[in-house]
Design an enzyme around this catalytic site. Structure first.
Site, PDB file in Angstrom:
ATOM      1  N   GLU A   1      -9.515 -47.294  39.727  1.00  0.00           N
ATOM      2  CA  GLU A   1     -10.341 -47.372  38.526  1.00  0.00           C
ATOM      3  C   GLU A   1     -11.816 -47.596  38.832  1.00  0.00           C
ATOM      4  OE1 GLU A   1      -7.443 -48.925  38.904  1.00  0.00           O
ATOM      5  OE2 GLU A   1      -6.154 -48.038  37.365  1.00  0.00           O
TER       6      GLU A   1
ATOM      7  N   HIS B   1       0.620 -53.659  29.870  1.00  0.00           N
ATOM      8  CA  HIS B   1       0.316 -52.442  29.117  1.00  0.00           C
ATOM      9  C   HIS B   1       0.066 -52.787  27.654  1.00  0.00           C
ATOM     10  CE1 HIS B   1       2.990 -51.297  32.483  1.00  0.00           C
ATOM     11  NE2 HIS B   1       2.278 -50.196  32.557  1.00  0.00           N
TER      12      HIS B   1
END
Lengths: 332, 328
Positions: B60, B129
């Site tokens: 990321e 998540h």
């Protein structure tokens, strides 16, 4: 020993070599003056390029300021000068004046930036410029104009995940990037054996399938040759390269650090004998490109230049406090 | 006009902006061949090619760093972080690099880019998540933070984010990706300005200021309270930084009672900032304490459905909170 023929074979002229030598001496003279100013309490904080100057000037000499992009790091004063920054501008930054062209006095000195010069503004965290350079390289590749992105960092930065992410991305996409590590073997007080596992920084290039070379950072011509070859590859679409220039840190990490408190006095004394500037000077003399008289003339002119840069910066206005909130967003 | 889900609206916005402006490109994990794990970029690579819709390594920090590099070269990148929970490896790039580049260069450099990420819980995503990360980014001057909750808002605000000269964190409530459809305009007619809240239900007794998935739940609670004779005014912030203080102040001055309803952890959540600002700005209009109805201060939303439900404020709990406020 580099012969004139060797130097000319690199595509270097006497004028270019002397310009680089002047840059090196300018960086050193600026550094000397800024340390005096710091110790006198006139300026707050300095990071020194001492020992790195020749490698930095050689690297930029092999590139094309004005065409290429440069992601420099905080020790890159000679590189910044080679990219076009002036002594006066760097002194304005040292004094945190409004006219500091990099940040208007907002950042500590050594965070160079100038859009018109292609120097991408730095920050003070270690390593984030490495994957950013990969992205710039991707954009340059898309444009297809043959420009490249040069990014420099110390060996400490190679411990960051961003080093891996940047090299990996640039290698996957054959981005035109020259990764240039100035390895002075010390990240503040942590020596290379506690920082870098394995054979060294350049050896890591093999994992990405790109060239990795080690050069002596006090050999102007060797650094120039390595960077010129990396640039040739990048411009030809052959992707990135990693260069590890072995340099010495002849000064503490910063004015807030004293390396005598953690380094061996004998080693420091020995390193002080290996200043790269006399080595470069000697090379130029051997080539017949520099005389003692010319060297004196260069240094005397630089003393005057630094005097006037200091006077200008001392007299320059501070940023107006009312500008504190400017440039947070585009409309403000 | 066509009926669209929220995720389809996101995809339409990207496609339209890529069609309009050749500088716009998309990058992230799985955004190309697969079209994104939520299919937000489905079909874009086939249409625009593997460079403009690029699958990146699973890293990321470099996704954001590469996007910044592209922005510095004049492109208009839209980076996808697969889940907002995974933006933290890129935190330094987002906060220290992207957000501060304009300020630290005294205006010489800017960084127009969008970082999209699915946010929030309620889909059995478990601890990693389901997180609500907006407060981290709302704290950072230099960033804009958008969190839409309807298809039309998602499309209009994403199109505006792509055109914005500053970096935008664009958070998409994943529980609403396919929760419903609505008519969504095409082209510039779809544009929505950043920084404007929507008054989505009028009411004179209590103001509920919310955003994201909890807009839906708050409206359910408001409908329930209507039957009890309590009229709730519901404001959807849509953009969190900069947020629409004036619309909120106007509502609170009418009702004299306000709750900020948000899914994130209560302490230091963005709703706490809203509450503080309103308490400062309209103290004289208040008939009751400014109240937060928020997610609990536990690390994240658990995987077990029983624990997930216990975490997520439901219509009963929000109605109870608003009822208390109305009767204060």
């Amino acid at each position: 020993m580099t012969t004139t023929a060797d130097a000319l074979a690199l595509g270097l002229s006497r004028d270019q070599a002397l310009a680089a030598y002047t840059t090196v001496c300018r960086a050193r003279a600026l550094d000397d003056r800024r340390f005096l100013l710091n110790r006198a309490g006139a300026i707050a904080f300095i990071i020194s390029p001492r020992g790195h100057e020749v490698a930095q000037a050689a690297a930029i000499a092999a590139l094309q300021p004005g065409r290429d992009r440069f992601c420099l790091y905080y020790r890159d004063f000679a590189a910044a000068l080679a990219c076009g920054f002036t002594s006066a501008e760097l002194m304005l930054s040292a004094f945190a004046r409004a006219d500091d062209p990099s940040s208007g006095g907002r950042q500590t000195p050594g965070n160079f930036g100038s859009r018109r010069r292609g120097v991408i503004i730095g920050s003070s965290t270690v390593g984030p410029q490495i994957p950013k350079a990969a992205g710039i390289g991707l954009g340059l590749k898309w444009k297809g104009e043959g420009a490249l992105c040069y990014v420099s960092f110390g060996e400490g930065a190679t411990s960051q995940g961003d080093f891996h992410e940047g090299l990996n991305f640039a290698a996957i996409h054959s981005c035109p990037v020259v990764f240039f590590c100035e390895n002075n073997h010390w990240a503040i007080s942590v020596p290379q054996p506690l920082q870098v596992a394995g054979a060294g920084v350049a050896a890591r290039a093999a994992a990405y399938g790109i060239p990795g070379v080690v050069v002596a950072g006090d050999d102007f011509f060797a650094v120039y040759r390595a960077v010129a070859e990396a640039a040739r590859r990048a411009r030809a679409g052959d992707g990135p390269s990693l260069i590890e220039a072995q340099v010495l840190r002849l000064q503490s990490h910063s004015t807030d650090d004293d390396q005598r408190s953690y380094r061996d006095p004998g080693e420091l004394a020995a390193e002080a004998e290996h200043d790269p500037i006399p080595v470069f000077q000697h090379q130029l003399e051997e080539l017949g490109w520099l005389s003692e008289a010319e060297d004196r003339r260069i240094r005397a002119a630089l003393e005057e230049e630094i005097d006037s840069a200091t006077a200008l910066a001392e007299a320059a206005p501070d940023p107006d406090p009312s500008t504190l909130s400017r440039h947070v967003y585009a409309d403000g | 006009m066509a009926e669209r889900t929220l995720v389809q609206a996101v995809r339409d916005a990207l496609a339209e902006e890529m069609e309009r402006d050749p500088r716009v490109c998309v990058l992230g994990e799985d955004v190309g061949l697969k079209g994104g794990v939520f299919k937000a970029t489905e079909g874009l690579q086939a249409r625009f090619g593997p460079e403009r819709v690029m699958d990146t390594p699973l890293a990321e920090s470099s996704i954001v760093a590469v996007a910044q590099g592209l922005a510095l070269e004049g492109y208009r990148p839209v980076a996808e972080i697969q889940f907002a929970d995974y933006s933290f490896p890129a935190f330094n790039q987002i906060v220290n690099e992207v957000a501060r580049i304009r300020y630290r260069s005294n205006g010489d450099f800017g960084c127009p880019l969008v970082i999209r990420a699915p946010t929030g819980g309620g889909v059995r995503g478990g601890l990693y998540h389901s997180q609500s990360v907006e407060a981290f980014y709302c704290h950072v001057p230099g960033l804009k933070v958008v969190l839409p909750s309807t298809p039309a808002d998602a499309k209009g605000l994403l199109k505006s984010a792509v055109r914005d000269p500053d970096p935008v964190i664009f958070l998409e409530p994943k529980k609403l990706y396919r929760a419903g459809r609505e008519e969504v305009a095409e082209g510039d007619g779809a544009l929505r300005r950043l920084g404007e809240a929507a008054l989505v239900r009028a009411g004179r007794d209590v103001t509920a200021i919310t955003y994201g998935y909890l807009r839906v739940v708050t409206l359910q609670a408001a409908a329930r309270l209507q039957e009890e004779g309590i009229e709730v005014e519901v404001v959807d912030l849509r953009t969190l930084r900069p947020w629409d203080v004036e619309t909120c102040l106007g509502s609170v001055r009418r009702t004299g009672r306000v709750a900020v309803v948000y899914e994130a952890n209560r302490t230091g959540g963005f709703g706490a900032e809203v509450a503080a600002e309103l308490a400062e700005r309209c103290f004289e209009s208040l008939d009751a304490p400014v109240t937060r109805l928020a997610g609990p201060d536990v690390p994240a939303m658990p995987f077990s459905p029983a624990l997930e439900q216990a975490f997520l404020p439901d219509a009963d709990r929000i109605a109870a909170g608003l009822r208390r406020l109305a009767r204060f």
